[in-house]
Design an enzyme around this catalytic site. Structure first.
Site, PDB file in Angstrom:
ATOM      1  CE  LYS A 146       3.573  -0.281  10.585  1.00 56.24           C
ATOM      2  NZ  LYS A 146       3.464  -0.709   9.176  1.00 56.24           N
ATOM      3  CB  THR A 182      -0.940   0.005   1.236  1.00 56.80           C
ATOM      4  OG1 THR A 182      -1.477  -1.298   1.421  1.00 56.80           O
ATOM      5  CG2 THR A 182      -2.075   1.001   1.061  1.00 56.80           C
ATOM      6  CE  LYS A 210      -3.959  -4.882   5.031  1.00 55.81           C
ATOM      7  NZ  LYS A 210      -2.789  -4.156   4.519  1.00 55.81           N
ATOM      8  N   GLY A 246       5.656  -7.088   6.225  1.00 58.05           N
ATOM      9  CA  GLY A 246       6.728  -6.761   5.286  1.00 58.05           C
ATOM     10  C   GLY A 246       8.107  -6.731   5.950  1.00 58.05           C
ATOM     11  CD  GLU A 282       6.889  -1.000   8.796  1.00 54.30           C
ATOM     12  OE1 GLU A 282       6.717  -1.192   7.592  1.00 54.30           O
ATOM     13  OE2 GLU A 282       6.319  -1.660   9.678  1.00 54.30           O
ATOM     14  CG  ASP A 306       4.163   1.817   7.319  1.00 51.87           C
ATOM     15  OD1 ASP A 306       3.976   1.178   6.269  1.00 51.87           O
ATOM     16  OD2 ASP A 306       5.002   1.468   8.183  1.00 51.87           O
ATOM     17  N   GLY A 307       1.373   1.501   5.866  1.00 55.89           N
ATOM     18  CA  GLY A 307       0.250   0.572   5.905  1.00 55.89           C
ATOM     19  C   GLY A 307       0.225  -0.140   7.248  1.00 55.89           C
ATOM     20  CB  ALA A 308      -1.480  -1.266   9.689  1.00 53.63           C
TER      21      ALA A 308
HETATM   22  C1  5RP Z   1       5.665  -3.873   6.754  1.00 51.07           C
HETATM   23  C2  5RP Z   1       4.347  -3.474   7.276  1.00 51.07           C
HETATM   24  C3  5RP Z   1       3.291  -3.123   6.272  1.00 51.07           C
HETATM   25  O1  5RP Z   1       2.952  -1.799   6.435  1.00 51.07           O
HETATM   26  C4  5RP Z   1       2.105  -4.005   6.481  1.00 51.07           C
HETATM   27  O2  5RP Z   1       2.541  -5.353   6.393  1.00 51.07           O
HETATM   28  C5  5RP Z   1       1.037  -3.746   5.430  1.00 51.07           C
HETATM   29  O3  5RP Z   1       1.533  -4.071   4.172  1.00 51.07           O
HETATM   30  P1  5RP Z   1       0.632  -4.071   2.874  1.00 51.07           P
HETATM   31  O4  5RP Z   1       0.289  -2.658   2.594  1.00 51.07           O
HETATM   32  O5  5RP Z   1       1.512  -4.701   1.826  1.00 51.07           O
HETATM   33  O6  5RP Z   1      -0.586  -4.925   3.153  1.00 51.07           O
HETATM   34  O7  5RP Z   1       4.091  -3.399   8.456  1.00 51.07           O
HETATM   35  O8  5RP Z   1       6.547  -4.229   7.774  1.00 51.07           O
END
Ligand code: 5RP
Length: 218
Positions: A94, A29, A121, A97, A103, A81-83
């Site tokens: 989190k 994301t 989510k 990734g 992060e 950031d995403g989560a």
């Molecule tokens: C990486 C993270 C990402 O932000 C989390 O895994 C969400 O990822 P994505 O947007 O690919 O679903 O915490 O360490």
């Protein structure tokens, strides 16, 4: 899902103000956020970025964003950031990734933290997804055994993190009423560097829906 992520990336990039220092998260994301941010920089947005992973660093550099070493900034205005999961109190899991340590360092140093997630989510209680725990290589099997004694069972990922550590993906046995207790219990074990439980760090959650609707929870 790609459309939702793209919309989220654009929505978050539109919130970035001129002359700010921006923390870049990691993941599929956030990739859309970095791309949308780069487009704004090509026009007239002037920002400096710092990155939570080699992956995001490389992407931002490739797109000509001015990315600095994190030690060369004295503040971060906003971190995006995403989560993997966000609960109704804005606590998060989190680290899917593998960038959770960097992060968390950047998020905790930022004046504002914006999280971009698709609607699946956003949950009442955290715990359906795996909980990543970053563990130093020395004695990692012993650390895993110690975690198991406390009821946290998981599997190590094959690859190391950007910090040279391992990630243990813990399968939680129940949904979490009090994520902070679990964070503290796990973090207290020697050998554990950080947990993927992000407590009280998020400011705004931007949620994307299939009909292109975007909801901001402040
Ligand atoms: C990486 C993270 C990402 O932000 C989390 O895994 C969400 O990822 P994505 O947007 O690919 O679903 O915490 O360490």
């Amino acid at each position: 899902m790609e459309n939702i992520k793209r919309n989220l990336g654009i929505a978050a990039s539109n919130l970035i103000e001129n002359n700010s220092i921006v923390g870049l998260g990691t993941g599929t994301t956030t990739k859309y956020f970095i791309e949308a941010l780069a487009k704004r920089c090509q026009k007239n947005l002037n920002i400096v970025a710092v990155s939570s992973s080699e992956e995001s660093f490389k992407l931002a550099k490739k797109l000509n964003i001015d990315v600095k070493n994190e030690n060369d900034v004295d503040h971060i205005d906003v971190y995006v950031d995403g989560a993997d999961e966000v609960d109704f109190s804005k606590n998060m899991i989190k680290g899917k990734g593998a960038a959770l340590l960097r992060e968390k360092i950047l998020a905790s140093f930022s004046k504002k933290v914006i999280i971009i997630i698709d609607h699946t989510k956003y949950v009442k209680n955290l715990g359906k997804v795996l909980l990543p725990v970053e563990i130093v290589p020395f004695g990692c099997k012993l650390t895993k055994m110690k975690l198991e004694k406390l009821g946290y069972f998981g599997e190590f990922r094959k690859s190391k993190t950007d910090n040279g550590n391992y990630i243990l993906d813990v399968k939680l046995t129940h949904l979490l009423d009090d994520p902070q207790i679990h964070h503290e219990t796990i973090k207290n074990i020697p050998g554990v560097v950080e947990t993927g439980l992000f407590i009280d760090l998020a400011d705004d959650i931007i949620i994307g829906y299939p009909d292109s609707k975007i909801e901001i929870i402040s």
